[in-house]
Scaffold this active site. Structure first.
Site, mmCIF file in Angstrom:
data_model
loop_
_atom_site.group_PDB
_atom_site.id
_atom_site.type_symbol
_atom_site.label_atom_id
_atom_site.label_comp_id
_atom_site.label_asym_id
_atom_site.label_seq_id
_atom_site.Cartn_x
_atom_site.Cartn_y
_atom_site.Cartn_z
ATOM 1 N N ASP A 180 0.798 -1.226 0.000
ATOM 2 C CA ASP A 180 0.000 0.000 0.000
ATOM 3 C C ASP A 180 0.828 1.274 0.000
ATOM 4 O O ASP A 180 0.399 2.288 -0.522
ATOM 5 C CB ASP A 180 -0.956 0.016 1.212
ATOM 6 N N ARG A 197 1.558 6.047 16.145
ATOM 7 C CA ARG A 197 1.386 6.991 15.038
ATOM 8 C C ARG A 197 1.933 8.384 15.343
ATOM 9 O O ARG A 197 2.649 8.959 14.521
ATOM 10 C CB ARG A 197 -0.098 7.085 14.654
ATOM 11 N N ASP A 223 -5.987 5.720 11.866
ATOM 12 C CA ASP A 223 -4.598 6.141 11.699
ATOM 13 C C ASP A 223 -4.454 7.438 10.917
ATOM 14 O O ASP A 223 -3.568 8.255 11.195
ATOM 15 C CB ASP A 223 -3.783 5.025 11.037
ATOM 16 N N SER A 277 -5.277 -7.772 7.834
ATOM 17 C CA SER A 277 -4.616 -6.483 7.948
ATOM 18 C C SER A 277 -3.955 -6.437 9.322
ATOM 19 O O SER A 277 -4.598 -6.688 10.337
ATOM 20 C CB SER A 277 -5.688 -5.395 7.814
#
Lengths: 412, 412, 412, 412
Positions: free
Chosen positions: D18, D97, D126, D178
């Protein structure tokens, strides 16, 4: 942007310039029939001549829905019982939006409309309140919010468009504050208020509408007595009235005495701070009366917990989350607390002051004998030694432990 | 009751009748030397002639401790920064007790005393506040609280005892309210106030001492400008002052304009409700100024969380839990929030009203451009559509689910 | 101490040594007839032979009140629906006391008794729970709590007294933990548990009674499926049962698989910390199942607010404040939230683990399509840009302001 | 959509498909040089060969930033000290993050980049966490989030694009969950997990990566002892280590014993519910150890308030609001509470269970003598009568009042 076509659009219509220009614009852009809807929540004369105006501007129908009593009974009173204020603001606009949106959805369904349009801008809270309510009742319907995207995004363009479409320009925005009015309150925003360094012109003639300023109020105080049954106001000065009539009455007397003017910088839901001046004369008096009655009828634990619940309740109302399971559950909580909130409160209104004069209730938990210096049957003063020993025990244990240990952190 | 013997007792001494009679009584009953201690937290003239009086009544020594600046800097200001009020009460007596108790413990340790005595009754909060602080610093010391158990439990017996021991009877309790005074406030309890159905006699000459009533205040308003640095007031009307001087100044101007009178029925820690009238003129003005400055310098999340933290902070102060790890941790929180609370606030004081005039700060988070109707660089109105869609998504999902399921509970 | 005389005393009676010795002692000291009352809240075999024992020891009557279903339906289930745990403790003893006390008051009134006696010590929570409930229903009745003051204050004296009065000494306290048992749980305190440095002997044969330890549990897991209707469990593995039967069933299967053992140091209401080991096998399984069902049936705002309300709810239950307006109002809140908590939960029980297997509900708010990477009708990913812009706006405004001002505090 | 041109874009790069496809796509669409940045927060082998891959795909540079210790010390430990969990989730992705985003901003500034790009989708949390952090540090920089709007919005198109641009397709998304991995945790989402009716395949080989399932764990328990200084873990089993090393060690031993697997449906910030399975073996053990130590070192009031603060702290972390004044103030609170959280905790890890074995602290507030049945110096059992009388006074007053008034609401 290419626009979808609709057959029928229901428009939240106030008669002001910002919603009037939407009628021809929606017709031109979406090819739809326009059904205008105005909800009467006590804004008074603003509704006069509205039908003629709406039809002239191109609407095929105008609904004027009298929502005042429902507004007061199902939205205002439960919020007042919760004691909810958002950063001190008494939520006047906040709880008016959901009830209007709910009725608009009902009319949209009845009319078979395929879209609902409102005239809120993209910077305010009202767009959220309208749309959340619409989503709760008609999640499938389209919502059009032209003020968030359209091309008439300056005052000049809007006026030019209005003139070209024969829309009367009664209101001159440049010299007027942005206002929202209903039975409960009137808000003022914009112009010089936009800088918190500027004093609000509350002494300037024409600024205030529901009240006078403290300085303008009479030199003689006015007393007012409100009776409550289970948290609902039922009479003023001995005259039985509906809650709506009580608010009207208190608006009159509170406004005349300079009560209920609030000038704050608040945090909008959409992320910025804004400055507003609010007139809530009757509401402020009512909140104070209710609060005084709760002082003697609620026990401490309930009062204190209710204080913190009120903060969240206010957030929900302010944020337009009226039709949520949480608001409903909170109201169940509040209703349960109100069963003993019955009694009389007299307040003295004097140049902006709301001064308690007398509070009585058949269910009062106040016991004069118990609080005083003197002996009484129910309270043995020697009990307090035991109470203090146990209440302070954690502190004592810590202090004793600290004597055994070198450098016990946080103990001198 | 057989009483233990002590060598030296430190007595919290005010000079009033209730602590004066304790001196001979303690000597007679415990055979101890009496060290009297008075803490000056700004109660003013009450301290004049105190030494002579204490020694005459039989104390071997009187300490008059000037605690005013420490009181203001370490107790009052942190509580004001927290925005803490207990059922609206500004905690004037509450935070005065811990500082006095702390100093008494220090003196008791220096003097080698084996007991501490206070003159609080068994029905009030002050006994708790005194004893919790004593336990925190000297868990091993004995505490004597004669008013909870002694034989002089009527006004007549007390007066007879005082007369028999040559204690001057300046104060006639029967016609006087119970009062507590310091730099921050003056409280009134008792007599006709004991019935919440009775109006507080704030217009009666002699009742109020730090202030006049709104009705008695001048017809002309007074503006006052306070500057704050990181949440600490540092000047009034451009004149730099210590926080203590600022409170004195604001007491003067606030009191003259009828500000800061509070009349409530409150919930005591020891379980009953009591009615009090409080004068906190300067404090009320200071709280309001600080609050206005926070409106523009704190972000919403911090402001809202701080509101709920303030409720618990106030409980701790009211309950005498000043010297606890939780109060200390909460102060760490509050201090962190104050780093941008710098700026000027101008307030108009008028017959009990405290009206915001102007608020400015170099760290203001208020952005006029962002809140207004017009375009700006930072805010794209089309963002709000996305915001509303996600903010309202839970409501929409629920409404959509409800369309698939028969009789979905709570959805119309 | 001279003791008051009574005609009739109602005694909260368990049949254990501590309440058995009270019967002759009360008769000797107060000259009263003793009515013993045992409340059955599912403690099982402890009640066998109780009547004979009570009468033999000198009671004139024994009431054995079957309160199990009322206990489960009106106390356990509402607390479980609230999700309330006190420092993780599932409140087994806490909510058993109020229901027993309430029934004792009813019997005292019927019998015309003038005092109620309980066998709780002065160091525990149960004395508070008993007495608060008694005060709520019979504020005028005297309460006798001999264990707080009497002369039999050592194990030796108590045993000597029991032997002198022919009270059987089945229980040898020296080698037994202090226990409290009912349908919901079994608690263990005392002996080696008193030092948190000692491991609880959960693997020692005979220690656990309602369950086995994880290490002792079978190697093969057991699945169990519970159905709820509006937050009330109505069946297990497809078999309809009453809530009482469901708890019995879950105790069996949960206990067999080592579930629901809790070992904590907790904060008692009366000020000290104590260490307890709790077995709540069925209760722990039920809480988990209910929690999993709420995960898919409650919206976020309700779930989160309920989490914080549960903390206070647990305090109230733990502190014996069941019969208060606040607990009642909180239950109104919780009941409102439960209207969609309907569905099935399957859990795998394996050596102390309670592992979710499957959760389904007709009112699920979970939408698989919406959460996934792929496109769906309801969620437009571009909305999230707008959402983030407004959600983050306060941060952005602050950062932008900080660029204009030197040394903006707190911004790097 | 016409795209703006940039000179240099900094890309948050993981090496997965991705973010890999973003490199050529950004170059093609914005004409910019691409600087890839990978933050190492302990995700391990995922970083091998990353530089070669990034350059091959078209990036002009790859920064691999080792953030592990900063991540642990400044983000993980403060959150663990707060005891914060979001709906039980230990926040593994949430606090990773902000630290990565902060470093990306630093690099963007150093490189003179005019935009930052991330590979988060429009449905997850996110994107919010990344962008809030970027706005806090670089409010002026543009953010590109292609996964919210781009044309490669199906798996097929993405793969075709990757193949056309020679991007290796190691990962077959169709058959993989995922995942997000760092030192603290590993999350699993998607595929069959998307239906909460499906059991998570934790016993299926290859599903779990940091741990085994309880059923797969060894039959013999493992004890582990952790030492804390002021809330910071400093050694395991007597061996001094950094917090990072401690988490690694606990991951090993906790994972081997089946600890720390969580399977929940959670509420995302962006409005929908999602289902996730989390492995946090070491973190779960560490939280439990810290909690056990707080049980004996914190007083009740602090513990309870901290519980409710932790709920809000978790919201802030989950929502990406790490760099806010409120999170900072809350950390000041938490740090203050940790000054006595020093001591040793031994836990037994056994097939998913984390069982307390021993807890000791020099600053323990637990006093065995005080909690037991027996006499002690510090606690006088007769105190509890007084305590109960005042604690229960509001209930008693209400009950007494109710006897005077007919049909007092809420009192039977």
């Amino acid at each position: 942007m290419e626009k979808k076509k609709y057959n029928k659009i229901v428009l939240a219509y106030s008669g002001g310039l910002d919603t009037s220009v939407l009628i021809p614009w929606l017709k031109e852009n979406y090819g739809a029939e326009i059904i205008a809807v105005s909800g009467n929540v006590g804004q008074g004369t603003e509704l006069d001549g509205l039908e003629e105006k709406a039809l002239k501007t191109g609407a095929s129908k105008l609904y004027i829905e009298d929502l005042t009593d429902e507004f007061v009974n199902d939205y205002v009173i439960p919020t007042m019982q919760a004691g909810a204020t958002y950063e001190q603001y008494l939520l006047g606009t906040s709880f008016a939006r959901p009830i209007i949106a709910k009725r608009i959805v009902e009319i949209a369904k009845k009319e078979g409309a395929d879209a609902i349009c409102h005239g809120c801008t993209g910077k305010g809270n009202d767009q959220v309140r309208f749309e959340l309510a619409i989503q709760a009742f008609a999640p499938e319907i389209d919502i059009i919010a032209p003020w968030r995207f359209w091309e008439l995004n300056s005052r000049e363009k809007e006026i030019a468009y209005a003139e070209a479409h024969n829309i009367p320009l009664k209101i001159n925005k440049e010299t007027n504050y942005s206002k929202d009015k209903n039975l409960w309150h009137l808000s003022h925003e914009g112009l010089d208020l936009e800088d918190p360094a500027n004093e609000a012109p509350i002494n300037k003639p024409g600024f205030l509408e529901m009240s006078v300023s403290p300085e303008q109020a009479p030199d003689v105080p006015t007393n007012v007595t409100i009776h409550f049954e289970k948290g609902v106001p039922t009479s003023v000065d001995g005259v039985e009235m509906t809650p709506t009539q009580i608010i009207e009455k208190l608006n009159e007397v509170g406004g005349a005495n300079g009560c209920g003017i609030l000038d704050i910088v608040e945090n909008r839901l959409v992320g910025m701070k804004s400055r507003g001046v609010y007139e809530t004369p009757g509401g402020t008096v009512l909140y104070k009366a209710h609060e005084k009655l709760e002082e003697i009828t609620l026990d401490k634990e309930t009062q204190h917990y209710k204080q913190s619940l009120a903060l969240k309740f206010a957030d929900l109302v302010y944020n337009g989350q009226w039709y949520t399971p949480l608001r409903k559950a909170m109201t169940a909580f509040v209703t349960s607390t109100q069963e003993t909130v019955t009694g009389d409160v007299t307040l003295k209104l004097y140049k902006g002051n709301i001064i308690p004069v007398s509070v009585t209730s058949p269910y009062s938990l106040y016991s004069a004998g118990m609080a005083t210096f003197d002996e009484d049957d129910c309270y043995d003063q020697s009990d307090s030694a035991g109470f203090i020993h146990l209440f302070g025990l954690p502190l004592k244990v810590r202090a004793l432990k600290a004597k055994e240990v070198e450098d016990f952190p946080g103990v001198e």
